[in-house]
Design a protein around this motif. Structure first.
Motif, PDB file in Angstrom:
ATOM      1  N   PHE A 250      29.874  37.806  36.766  1.00  0.00           N
ATOM      2  CA  PHE A 250      30.839  37.849  35.654  1.00  0.00           C
ATOM      3  C   PHE A 250      32.264  37.741  36.182  1.00  0.00           C
ATOM      4  CE2 PHE A 250      27.641  40.632  33.176  1.00  0.00           C
ATOM      5  CZ  PHE A 250      27.000  39.513  32.679  1.00  0.00           C
ATOM      6  N   GLU A 251      32.548  38.466  37.236  1.00  0.00           N
ATOM      7  CA  GLU A 251      33.901  38.431  37.806  1.00  0.00           C
ATOM      8  C   GLU A 251      34.214  37.052  38.390  1.00  0.00           C
ATOM      9  OE1 GLU A 251      36.542  40.460  37.660  1.00  0.00           O
ATOM     10  OE2 GLU A 251      35.272  41.550  36.270  1.00  0.00           O
ATOM     11  N   ARG A 252      33.243  36.439  39.033  1.00  0.00           N
ATOM     12  CA  ARG A 252      33.452  35.103  39.595  1.00  0.00           C
ATOM     13  C   ARG A 252      33.780  34.104  38.481  1.00  0.00           C
ATOM     14  NH1 ARG A 252      31.159  30.308  40.538  1.00  0.00           N
ATOM     15  NH2 ARG A 252      29.234  30.756  39.418  1.00  0.00           N
ATOM     16  N   ARG A 253      33.034  34.149  37.389  1.00  0.00           N
ATOM     17  CA  ARG A 253      33.286  33.242  36.261  1.00  0.00           C
ATOM     18  C   ARG A 253      34.653  33.505  35.628  1.00  0.00           C
ATOM     19  NH1 ARG A 253      27.561  32.924  32.993  1.00  0.00           N
ATOM     20  NH2 ARG A 253      26.381  31.927  34.655  1.00  0.00           N
ATOM     21  N   ASP A 254      34.991  34.773  35.474  1.00  0.00           N
ATOM     22  CA  ASP A 254      36.301  35.113  34.909  1.00  0.00           C
ATOM     23  C   ASP A 254      37.424  34.614  35.799  1.00  0.00           C
ATOM     24  OD1 ASP A 254      35.095  36.295  32.747  1.00  0.00           O
ATOM     25  OD2 ASP A 254      35.395  38.358  33.443  1.00  0.00           O
TER      26      ASP A 254
ATOM     27  N   LEU B  25      37.292  32.047  37.916  1.00  0.00           N
ATOM     28  CA  LEU B  25      37.349  30.590  37.832  1.00  0.00           C
ATOM     29  C   LEU B  25      38.024  30.133  36.537  1.00  0.00           C
ATOM     30  CD1 LEU B  25      33.845  29.614  39.288  1.00  0.00           C
ATOM     31  CD2 LEU B  25      36.082  29.457  40.413  1.00  0.00           C
ATOM     32  N   ALA B  26      37.730  30.815  35.440  1.00  0.00           N
ATOM     33  CA  ALA B  26      38.385  30.485  34.168  1.00  0.00           C
ATOM     34  C   ALA B  26      39.879  30.764  34.254  1.00  0.00           C
ATOM     35  CB  ALA B  26      37.756  31.284  33.029  1.00  0.00           C
TER      36      ALA B  26
ATOM     37  N   GLU C  69      43.477  28.058  34.187  1.00  0.00           N
ATOM     38  CA  GLU C  69      44.716  28.244  33.432  1.00  0.00           C
ATOM     39  C   GLU C  69      45.912  28.416  34.362  1.00  0.00           C
ATOM     40  OE1 GLU C  69      44.148  31.547  30.837  1.00  0.00           O
ATOM     41  OE2 GLU C  69      42.475  30.614  29.788  1.00  0.00           O
ATOM     42  N   ASN C  70      45.687  28.928  35.566  1.00  0.00           N
ATOM     43  CA  ASN C  70      46.746  29.189  36.549  1.00  0.00           C
ATOM     44  C   ASN C  70      46.371  28.536  37.869  1.00  0.00           C
ATOM     45  OD1 ASN C  70      48.244  31.262  34.865  1.00  0.00           O
ATOM     46  ND2 ASN C  70      46.223  32.189  34.991  1.00  0.00           N
ATOM     47  N   PRO C  71      46.507  27.206  37.989  1.00  0.00           N
ATOM     48  CA  PRO C  71      46.045  26.518  39.206  1.00  0.00           C
ATOM     49  C   PRO C  71      46.789  26.950  40.468  1.00  0.00           C
ATOM     50  CG  PRO C  71      47.078  24.971  37.663  1.00  0.00           C
ATOM     51  CD  PRO C  71      47.035  26.297  37.001  1.00  0.00           C
ATOM     52  N   GLU C  72      47.995  27.446  40.347  1.00  0.00           N
ATOM     53  CA  GLU C  72      48.766  27.867  41.515  1.00  0.00           C
ATOM     54  C   GLU C  72      48.511  29.341  41.858  1.00  0.00           C
ATOM     55  OE1 GLU C  72      50.666  25.728  43.331  1.00  0.00           O
ATOM     56  OE2 GLU C  72      49.921  24.179  41.983  1.00  0.00           O
ATOM     57  N   GLY C  73      47.743  30.015  41.033  1.00  0.00           N
ATOM     58  CA  GLY C  73      47.531  31.446  41.218  1.00  0.00           C
ATOM     59  C   GLY C  73      46.556  31.772  42.332  1.00  0.00           C
ATOM     60  N   SER C  74      46.767  32.941  42.927  1.00  0.00           N
ATOM     61  CA  SER C  74      45.888  33.398  44.005  1.00  0.00           C
ATOM     62  C   SER C  74      44.975  34.504  43.476  1.00  0.00           C
ATOM     63  CB  SER C  74      46.730  33.940  45.162  1.00  0.00           C
ATOM     64  OG  SER C  74      47.406  35.119  44.764  1.00  0.00           O
ATOM     65  N   PHE C  75      43.999  34.884  44.297  1.00  0.00           N
ATOM     66  CA  PHE C  75      43.087  35.948  43.898  1.00  0.00           C
ATOM     67  C   PHE C  75      43.843  37.268  43.744  1.00  0.00           C
ATOM     68  CE2 PHE C  75      39.896  39.256  44.659  1.00  0.00           C
ATOM     69  CZ  PHE C  75      39.000  38.939  43.659  1.00  0.00           C
ATOM     70  N   LYS C  76      44.853  37.478  44.567  1.00  0.00           N
ATOM     71  CA  LYS C  76      45.641  38.706  44.471  1.00  0.00           C
ATOM     72  C   LYS C  76      46.382  38.769  43.133  1.00  0.00           C
ATOM     73  CE  LYS C  76      49.001  41.614  46.579  1.00  0.00           C
ATOM     74  NZ  LYS C  76      49.487  42.265  47.679  1.00  0.00           N
TER      75      LYS C  76
ATOM     76  N   SER D  58      43.874  39.586  40.551  1.00  0.00           N
ATOM     77  CA  SER D  58      43.516  41.002  40.638  1.00  0.00           C
ATOM     78  C   SER D  58      44.585  41.879  40.004  1.00  0.00           C
ATOM     79  CB  SER D  58      43.317  41.415  42.099  1.00  0.00           C
ATOM     80  OG  SER D  58      42.274  40.688  42.667  1.00  0.00           O
ATOM     81  N   CYS D  59      45.846  41.567  40.263  1.00  0.00           N
ATOM     82  CA  CYS D  59      46.935  42.361  39.691  1.00  0.00           C
ATOM     83  C   CYS D  59      46.964  42.244  38.167  1.00  0.00           C
ATOM     84  CB  CYS D  59      48.269  41.924  40.281  1.00  0.00           C
ATOM     85  SG  CYS D  59      48.480  42.434  42.004  1.00  0.00           S
ATOM     86  N   GLU D  60      46.758  41.026  37.673  1.00  0.00           N
ATOM     87  CA  GLU D  60      46.768  40.823  36.218  1.00  0.00           C
ATOM     88  C   GLU D  60      45.608  41.566  35.568  1.00  0.00           C
ATOM     89  OE1 GLU D  60      46.302  37.063  33.218  1.00  0.00           O
ATOM     90  OE2 GLU D  60      47.576  36.772  34.986  1.00  0.00           O
ATOM     91  N   ILE D  61      44.434  41.464  36.155  1.00  0.00           N
ATOM     92  CA  ILE D  61      43.256  42.149  35.621  1.00  0.00           C
ATOM     93  C   ILE D  61      43.429  43.665  35.724  1.00  0.00           C
ATOM     94  CG2 ILE D  61      40.780  42.512  35.976  1.00  0.00           C
ATOM     95  CD1 ILE D  61      41.588  39.894  34.576  1.00  0.00           C
ATOM     96  N   ALA D  62      44.015  44.130  36.823  1.00  0.00           N
ATOM     97  CA  ALA D  62      44.221  45.570  36.987  1.00  0.00           C
ATOM     98  C   ALA D  62      45.164  46.106  35.923  1.00  0.00           C
ATOM     99  CB  ALA D  62      44.775  45.861  38.383  1.00  0.00           C
ATOM    100  N   ALA D  63      46.214  45.353  35.619  1.00  0.00           N
ATOM    101  CA  ALA D  63      47.163  45.802  34.585  1.00  0.00           C
ATOM    102  C   ALA D  63      46.481  45.858  33.222  1.00  0.00           C
ATOM    103  CB  ALA D  63      48.369  44.877  34.550  1.00  0.00           C
ATOM    104  N   LEU D  64      45.724  44.810  32.890  1.00  0.00           N
ATOM    105  CA  LEU D  64      45.017  44.804  31.605  1.00  0.00           C
ATOM    106  C   LEU D  64      43.951  45.903  31.552  1.00  0.00           C
ATOM    107  CD1 LEU D  64      44.576  40.974  31.095  1.00  0.00           C
ATOM    108  CD2 LEU D  64      46.106  42.485  29.847  1.00  0.00           C
ATOM    109  N   SER D  65      43.233  46.061  32.651  1.00  0.00           N
ATOM    110  CA  SER D  65      42.179  47.077  32.697  1.00  0.00           C
ATOM    111  C   SER D  65      42.772  48.475  32.605  1.00  0.00           C
ATOM    112  CB  SER D  65      41.365  46.940  33.984  1.00  0.00           C
ATOM    113  OG  SER D  65      40.717  45.700  34.016  1.00  0.00           O
TER     114      SER D  65
END
Length: 156
Positions: free
Chosen positions: A97-101, A103-104, A108-115, A118-125
């Motif tokens: 699930f995390e891998r698919r999320d 990739l999606a 939307e953010n082709p220049e974005g990194s995994f970090k 992670s920061c965006e998901i951590a803030a939302l979570s």
């Protein structure tokens, strides 16, 4: 004298004909204008009725699509919770699930990194987690400091 009366009479008759002709032309112009405006009014009224009907049907279709999307999201979340509850399958499912999320998100953010992800998901979570933790009984609720210590450090 008779000649003066004839001239006067002919001048009055000429003025009467001019005024009558002017009034007839004016009445005909006003009648034609009124008729053309009435036709335009009927046409615009029909157009407004058609647009209102299409707007109403579009609103109904949008409500149905929105309800369907919400139902699908709830079902997907329910399925994820169910699969995550099974120990070994849950671990694999969470990873997938995390891998698919990711990739999606990366589409939307082709220049974005995994970090950054992670920061965006951590803030939302963290926002959602705060709401969920407030619903727990006070004895089972972890301290805010402990929860904050588990979140990754984001400087962006």
């Amino acid at each position: 004298m008779f000649e003066t009366k004839n001239i006067l009479w002919s001048n009055c008759l000429l003025a009467l004909i001019k005024n009558t002709t002017f009034l007839l032309i004016m009445c005909a112009t006003l009648a034609i204008s009124t008729a053309s405006l009435a036709v335009k009014t009927v046409g615009l009224s029909a157009q407004v009725a058609g647009l209102s009907a299409s707007a109403a049907s579009a609103a109904i279709a949008h409500r149905k699509e929105l309800a369907s999307a919400i139902s699908r999201a709830k079902a997907k979340a329910r399925l994820r919770r169910f699969v995550a509850a099974i120990p070994l399958a849950g671990i694999a499912a969470v990873g997938e699930f995390e891998r698919r999320d990711f990739l999606a998100w990366q589409e939307e953010n082709p220049e974005g990194s995994f970090k950054q992800y992670s920061c965006e998901i951590a803030a939302l979570s963290a926002e959602v987690l705060d709401e969920v933790l407030q619903e727990l009984p006070e004895l089972a609720r972890p301290s805010p400091e402990r929860v904050l210590s588990m979140l990754p450090e984001c400087t962006e």
